[in-house]
Design an enzyme around this catalytic site. Structure first.
Site, PDB file in Angstrom:
ATOM      1  N   LYS A 172       0.843  -1.203   0.000  1.00  0.00           N
ATOM      2  CA  LYS A 172       0.000   0.000   0.000  1.00  0.00           C
ATOM      3  C   LYS A 172       0.876   1.250   0.000  1.00  0.00           C
ATOM      4  CE  LYS A 172      -1.732   3.007   2.892  1.00  0.00           C
ATOM      5  NZ  LYS A 172      -1.912   4.161   2.015  1.00  0.00           N
ATOM      6  N   SER A 226       5.123   8.495   9.654  1.00  0.00           N
ATOM      7  CA  SER A 226       5.257   9.362  10.826  1.00  0.00           C
ATOM      8  C   SER A 226       5.240   8.559  12.129  1.00  0.00           C
ATOM      9  CB  SER A 226       4.123  10.380  10.827  1.00  0.00           C
ATOM     10  OG  SER A 226       2.901   9.691  10.902  1.00  0.00           O
ATOM     11  N   GLY A 230       3.223   5.195  13.120  1.00  0.00           N
ATOM     12  CA  GLY A 230       4.120   4.091  13.461  1.00  0.00           C
ATOM     13  C   GLY A 230       3.759   3.429  14.786  1.00  0.00           C
ATOM     14  N   GLU A 247      10.205   2.668  10.229  1.00  0.00           N
ATOM     15  CA  GLU A 247      11.124   3.789  10.005  1.00  0.00           C
ATOM     16  C   GLU A 247      10.292   5.050  10.094  1.00  0.00           C
ATOM     17  OE1 GLU A 247      14.232   3.740  10.004  1.00  0.00           O
ATOM     18  OE2 GLU A 247      14.611   1.605   9.674  1.00  0.00           O
ATOM     19  N   CYS A 281      13.345  12.331   5.787  1.00  0.00           N
ATOM     20  CA  CYS A 281      13.435  11.943   7.200  1.00  0.00           C
ATOM     21  C   CYS A 281      14.850  12.184   7.711  1.00  0.00           C
ATOM     22  CB  CYS A 281      13.046  10.483   7.348  1.00  0.00           C
ATOM     23  SG  CYS A 281      13.937   9.433   6.206  1.00  0.00           S
ATOM     24  N   GLN A 328       0.761  19.818   4.114  1.00  0.00           N
ATOM     25  CA  GLN A 328       2.174  19.926   4.515  1.00  0.00           C
ATOM     26  C   GLN A 328       2.612  21.389   4.497  1.00  0.00           C
ATOM     27  OE1 GLN A 328       4.364  17.426   5.701  1.00  0.00           O
ATOM     28  NE2 GLN A 328       5.535  19.269   6.176  1.00  0.00           N
ATOM     29  N   GLU A 380       9.295  17.347  14.454  1.00  0.00           N
ATOM     30  CA  GLU A 380       9.639  17.267  13.026  1.00  0.00           C
ATOM     31  C   GLU A 380       8.728  18.190  12.224  1.00  0.00           C
ATOM     32  OE1 GLU A 380       8.607  13.693  10.776  1.00  0.00           O
ATOM     33  OE2 GLU A 380      10.671  13.610  10.078  1.00  0.00           O
TER      34      GLU A 380
END
Ligand code: NAD
Length: 478
Positions: A172, A226, A230, A247, A281, A328, A380
């Site tokens: 996906k 993110s 996660g 990750e 990242c 974003q 972040e």
């Protein structure tokens, strides 16, 4: 062009709905329309993978090599076209897009080779006459969930090892970048893989992603995205004892010491902080700079970013493409306000820019006079925004670099072997760079971080075997 379909059980199938893929450099440009699967589509993909698993699990290294080599060769031959598609749907510049497509090809070719090198061990038993063998077997069916910021390389570095070690895949991609995912699926559909060994299910995280996490037949889930998602992925998968590999985000420090070569430092920082629109990242978002070089460094970085051309990702000469989408962009703008509210000085940039076509253009921004306690240095942002943190010496720089919930990549610019060696040893990051940008890695060595950046076995290189295989120990009395 009609709707680009999902690929399930070796067939192209419609989704429950469809979604337009918009070019962030030109909002009037629709890259394509892509099918959106629902939970039933995932069930169908998993059933197809189950049917294929027995055969593909037992395929020979040569069969796996042939499939992966085919895919790698085709991506390499079409890297300009695929790089253009990538730049159009994600907003990376065309050279960055072509570079990423090339990387994806190299990854497939690397794992083609790895399929030939799967090894086991034969050891002596502590009991007389008994043989002990340790072998690696495929996990079975692997769910792969990817983010939007590396639309072809991240799918490649998960799909290639999954198939190389004999697993079947349900993939996906992120909602914003179905184009590159579909292109990989289309190449895989002609690669000689048995039907059902690879399945593409495009659709929303809350629908398709959830269905992957909760399907008991999926024995392992590899996720990049993110931290919040996660955490949910880990909780859901571990509750049913599925393997999981995460990750996630970063707040990567780049330390610049008084003895650094200024040009090297400025080059590494401008690349690491702003290229790919800062949407990496591994981007350097915290620039930890000692007093003696601070003012010269800040002036040189500002002079350099003034020269960067922010424009359409496909226009020749563009250094920085648009932000990926409206949400974003508003996140970036929100943090620009938060930083100024916290007392940081906006030394340059941060304006939304108008270009000939309507897009999500943002001037790269540099904050100075920041502290490591500010939200702009703790959370972040994921945009072309970096902060300078002034420190007195190396010891303070190291402490600040490590004072973060993340631990993906960390860099240092110095000509001191002593400080470089100490930093390599004492940085609490999974990847350390000396006189190089925090972003930009090789494809044949492990990739990943510590603390809140990564969880589970490393990705890439030979270390990928840890996640995509399960170990069996067999005892025989001949
Ligand atoms: P995201 O977490 O929003 O989405 C990632 C993927 O998860 C997408 O495919 C999304 O559809 C899916 N998803 C969302 N909700 C889900 C759910 N409930 N169940 C299952 N799947 C779900 O992240 P993003 O915005 O696409 O990507 C940006 C993030 O990715 C940043 O934090 C960035 O640092 C991180 N990232 C990390 C690495 C790394 O290797 N460490 C690399 C690239 C990006």
């Amino acid at each position: 062009m009609g709707v680009q379909q999902n690929f399930i059980g070796g067939e192209w199938v419609d989704g429950a709905t469809a979604r337009d893929n918009i070019n962030p450099s030109d909002l009037s440009d629709i890259v394509g329309t892509y099918a959106q699967a629902d939970a039933a589509g995932v069930t169908r993909a998993v059933d197809a993978a189950k049917s294929a698993a027995h055969g593909w699990n037992r395929s020979t290294p040569q069969q796996r090599y042939d499939v992966l080599e085919f895919v790698g060769n085709e991506i390499m031959a079409r890297r300009d076209e695929l790089g253009r598609l990538l730049a159009r749907e994600e907003g990376k510049t065309l050279p960055e897009g072509i570079g990423e497509a090339t990387r994806a090809a190299q990854i497939f070719k690397f794992f083609a080779g790895e399929a030939l090198r799967i090894q086991g061990e034969k050891v002596q038993s502590v009991r007389p006459g008994v043989d002990v063998e340790i072998t690696r077997e495929p996990v079975g069916i692997v769910g792969i969930i990817t983010p939007w910021n590396f639309p072809i390389a991240i799918p490649a570095w998960k799909i290639a090892p999954a198939l190389a070690y004999g697993n079947c895949v349900v993939f996906k991609p992120a909602d914003l970048v179905p184009g590159c995912a579909w292109a990989i699926a289309e190449i895989l559909s002609r690669s000689g893989l048995p039907k059902g060994a690879f399945n593409l299910v495009m659709g929303r995280g809350s629908v398709v992603g959830e269905a992957i996490l909760n399907n008991d037949a999926i024995g392992a889930v590899s996720f990049t995205g993110s931290v919040d998602t996660g955490k949910h992925v880990a909780a859901t998968c571990t509750a049913r004892f599925a393997k999981v590999q995460l990750e996630m985000g970063g707040k990567n420090p780049m330390v610049v010491l008084d003895d650094a070569d200024l040009d090297t430092a400025v080059g590494a920082v401008v690349n690491g902080a702003f290229f790919s629109t800062g949407q990496r990242c591994t981007a350097s978002s915290r620039l930890v700079v000692t007093e003696g070089i601070h003012d010269r460094f800040v002036n040189a970085v500002v002079e350099k970013i003034k020269t960067l051309k922010v424009d359409d990702a496909l226009t020749a000469g563009t250094d920085i493409g648009p932000v990926v989408d409206e949400s974003q962009l508003s996140q970036d703008m929100k943090y620009l306000e938060i930083g100024q509210g916290e007392g940081a000085k906006l030394a340059f940039g941060g304006e939304r820019l108008n270009r000939s076509k309507e897009g999500f253009y943002l001037q790269p921004a540099l904050f100075t006079e920041t502290t490591n306690a500010m939200r702009i240095n703790r959370e972040e942002i994921f945009g072309p925004v970096a902060s300078v943190i002034r420190v007195k010496d190396y010891d303070e720089a190291l402490a600040v670099a490590n004072d973060t919930q993340f631990g993906l990549s960390a860099g240092i610019c110095t000509t001191s072997l002593k400080h470089a060696s100490h930093f390599k040893r004492n940085s609490e990051a999974g990847m350390v760079m000396v006189n190089l940008p925090t972003a930009g890695v090789d494809y044949h060595v492990p990739f990943g971080g510590r603390k809140g950046s990564s969880y589970g076995p490393r990705e890439q290189g030979r270390y990928a075997a840890e996640f995509y295989t399960t170990v069996k120990t067999a005892y025989t009395l001949p």
